[in-house]
Design an enzyme around this catalytic site. Structure first.
Site, PDB file in Angstrom:
ATOM      1  N   SER A  28      27.944  26.897  16.317  1.00 30.62           N
ATOM      2  CA  SER A  28      28.539  26.802  14.983  1.00 30.62           C
ATOM      3  C   SER A  28      30.010  26.393  14.988  1.00 30.62           C
ATOM      4  O   SER A  28      30.430  25.623  14.097  1.00 30.62           O
ATOM      5  CB  SER A  28      28.345  28.107  14.211  1.00 30.62           C
ATOM      6  OG  SER A  28      28.690  29.232  14.981  1.00 30.62           O
ATOM      7  N   LYS A  78      21.475  40.770  14.054  1.00 29.40           N
ATOM      8  CA  LYS A  78      21.139  40.388  12.681  1.00 29.40           C
ATOM      9  C   LYS A  78      20.575  41.540  11.857  1.00 29.40           C
ATOM     10  O   LYS A  78      20.834  41.636  10.659  1.00 29.40           O
ATOM     11  CB  LYS A  78      20.189  39.192  12.696  1.00 29.40           C
ATOM     12  CG  LYS A  78      20.856  37.960  13.291  1.00 29.40           C
ATOM     13  CD  LYS A  78      19.973  36.740  13.263  1.00 29.40           C
ATOM     14  CE  LYS A  78      20.733  35.551  13.859  1.00 29.40           C
ATOM     15  NZ  LYS A  78      19.981  34.294  13.738  1.00 29.40           N
ATOM     16  N   ASN A  99      22.473  36.548   8.727  1.00 30.68           N
ATOM     17  CA  ASN A  99      23.187  35.668   9.657  1.00 30.68           C
ATOM     18  C   ASN A  99      24.529  35.192   9.115  1.00 30.68           C
ATOM     19  O   ASN A  99      25.273  34.520   9.833  1.00 30.68           O
ATOM     20  CB  ASN A  99      22.318  34.482  10.100  1.00 30.68           C
ATOM     21  CG  ASN A  99      22.361  33.312   9.136  1.00 30.68           C
ATOM     22  OD1 ASN A  99      22.356  33.497   7.919  1.00 30.68           O
ATOM     23  ND2 ASN A  99      22.373  32.106   9.674  1.00 30.68           N
ATOM     24  N   ASP A 115      18.934  31.328   8.229  1.00 27.51           N
ATOM     25  CA  ASP A 115      18.175  30.890   9.403  1.00 27.51           C
ATOM     26  C   ASP A 115      16.870  30.208   8.998  1.00 27.51           C
ATOM     27  O   ASP A 115      16.536  29.129   9.494  1.00 27.51           O
ATOM     28  CB  ASP A 115      17.851  32.082  10.309  1.00 27.51           C
ATOM     29  CG  ASP A 115      19.015  32.503  11.178  1.00 27.51           C
ATOM     30  OD1 ASP A 115      19.886  31.658  11.457  1.00 27.51           O
ATOM     31  OD2 ASP A 115      19.058  33.677  11.575  1.00 27.51           O
ATOM     32  N   GLY A 139       7.991  35.784  17.769  1.00 30.46           N
ATOM     33  CA  GLY A 139       9.256  36.484  17.582  1.00 30.46           C
ATOM     34  C   GLY A 139       9.442  36.935  16.146  1.00 30.46           C
ATOM     35  O   GLY A 139       9.482  36.108  15.232  1.00 30.46           O
ATOM     36  N   ALA A 140       9.526  38.257  15.951  1.00 30.59           N
ATOM     37  CA  ALA A 140       9.698  38.821  14.607  1.00 30.59           C
ATOM     38  C   ALA A 140      11.051  39.504  14.467  1.00 30.59           C
ATOM     39  O   ALA A 140      11.208  40.432  13.680  1.00 30.59           O
ATOM     40  CB  ALA A 140       8.574  39.820  14.306  1.00 30.59           C
ATOM     41  N   GLY A 141      12.039  39.030  15.234  1.00 28.37           N
ATOM     42  CA  GLY A 141      13.384  39.584  15.141  1.00 28.37           C
ATOM     43  C   GLY A 141      14.148  39.013  13.964  1.00 28.37           C
ATOM     44  O   GLY A 141      13.551  38.556  12.982  1.00 28.37           O
ATOM     45  N   GLY A 142      15.484  39.000  14.070  1.00 25.70           N
ATOM     46  CA  GLY A 142      16.298  38.561  12.952  1.00 25.70           C
ATOM     47  C   GLY A 142      16.011  37.147  12.509  1.00 25.70           C
ATOM     48  O   GLY A 142      15.719  36.893  11.328  1.00 25.70           O
ATOM     49  N   GLY A 251      16.474  23.201  18.903  1.00 22.33           N
ATOM     50  CA  GLY A 251      17.051  24.319  18.167  1.00 22.33           C
ATOM     51  C   GLY A 251      18.251  23.955  17.323  1.00 22.33           C
ATOM     52  O   GLY A 251      18.480  24.559  16.270  1.00 22.33           O
TER      53      GLY A 251
END
Length: 269
Positions: A28, A78, A99, A115, A139-142, A251
């Site tokens: 970023s 997150k 985020n 995101d 993936g079930a995270g942030g 990504g």
């Protein structure tokens, strides 16, 4: 004084930070600092390495700094950031993760999550519109939670979400079912069967010795393989998927898709 990106730094500079652990991979600053310069803004974004055991103290300190206007949050903070925000957007309530946070006029902090919308925008821009497609998400995270919500909002035909954390997986499915009932299947093992698009929303791939999030040879023929890891650009997963003839989606496109949202959110012109 001038920063490494050529942005003049002075006592009037407004600050933005990105918190993560690790933080070496964040992209970023390379996108937003040039944007500040193009817009003629006296502002700078810097990375801050915040370990999980220190996150609450670091966040608390930053919110007290008068010239900090925004905080970006990356892995693994997150969900924790959601608990420290004063107010949250509907997307944050659905996903349970944050985020980006901005300082409001009353010095409170408002949380949002771009995101998912950024990821979907990146997919569409690359010609991989997920509408009416079957998508497998690992993936079930942030980030994964936000991507799941955005994919459902974009009109996918079917969404399967995989995560080893059963409690996290169940909580996400419950929140998603409130808005998109019966559209999400969950499992502790990747369900790649019939998937048109397969997404790695885990941090696996950040380090060269990371295991693969799923076995590429099990991918359906013709599927698109997307990763949210930004550095390295070409993860082992994408490299192996491409060698098997699959189209790959990098990504960095998720961040590219978020820039316009960040400009509006922070009022950057």
């Amino acid at each position: 004084m001038t920063g490494t990106s050529g942005i003049p730094i002075s006592g009037t500079t407004r600050l933005y930070v990105v918190l993560g652990d690790p933080v070496a991979q964040v992209q970023s600053p390379g996108l937003l600092n040039p944007l500040f310069a193009r817009l003629g803004l006296d502002a700078a974004l810097v990375p801050v390495h915040a370990r999980p055991e220190d996150f609450d103290r670091i966040f608390g300190g930053l919110r007290c700094i008068g010239n900090v206007d925004g905080i970006f949050v990356t892995v693994p903070h997150k969900a924790a950031a959601r608990l420290l925000a004063d107010r949250c957007s509907p997307m944050v309530e659905i996903t349970g993760s944050v985020n980006a946070l901005r300082r409001e006029s009353d010095d409170s902090w408002y949380a949002e999550n771009f995101d998912g919308t950024g990821f979907v925008a990146g997919l569409v821009d690359a010609g991989h519109d997920p509408k009416d497609r079957r998508v497998a998400l690992v993936g079930a995270g942030g980030a994964g939670s936000a991507i799941a919500a955005a994919l459902l909002a974009a009109g996918v035909e079917r969404l399967s979400v995989c995560d080893l954390d059963v409690a996290k997986l169940g909580g996400l499915r419950s929140r998603l079912d409130t808005h998109w009932p019966g559209m999400t299947a969950t499992s502790t093992e990747p369900d790649l069967d019939g998937a048109d698009i397969v997404v790695n929303a885990t941090p696996l791939g950040l380090r060269p010795d990371d295991p693969l999030p799923f076995r590429p040879h099990l991918l359906p023929s013709g599927s698109v393989v997307a990763d949210i890891v930004m550095k390295p650009r070409e993860t082992r997963l994408l490299r192996e998927a491409a060698s098997l003839g699959h189209r790959v989606h990098y990504g960095i496109r998720m961040l590219d898709g978020q820039v316009a949202s960040y400009r509006a959110f922070f009022g950057l012109g």
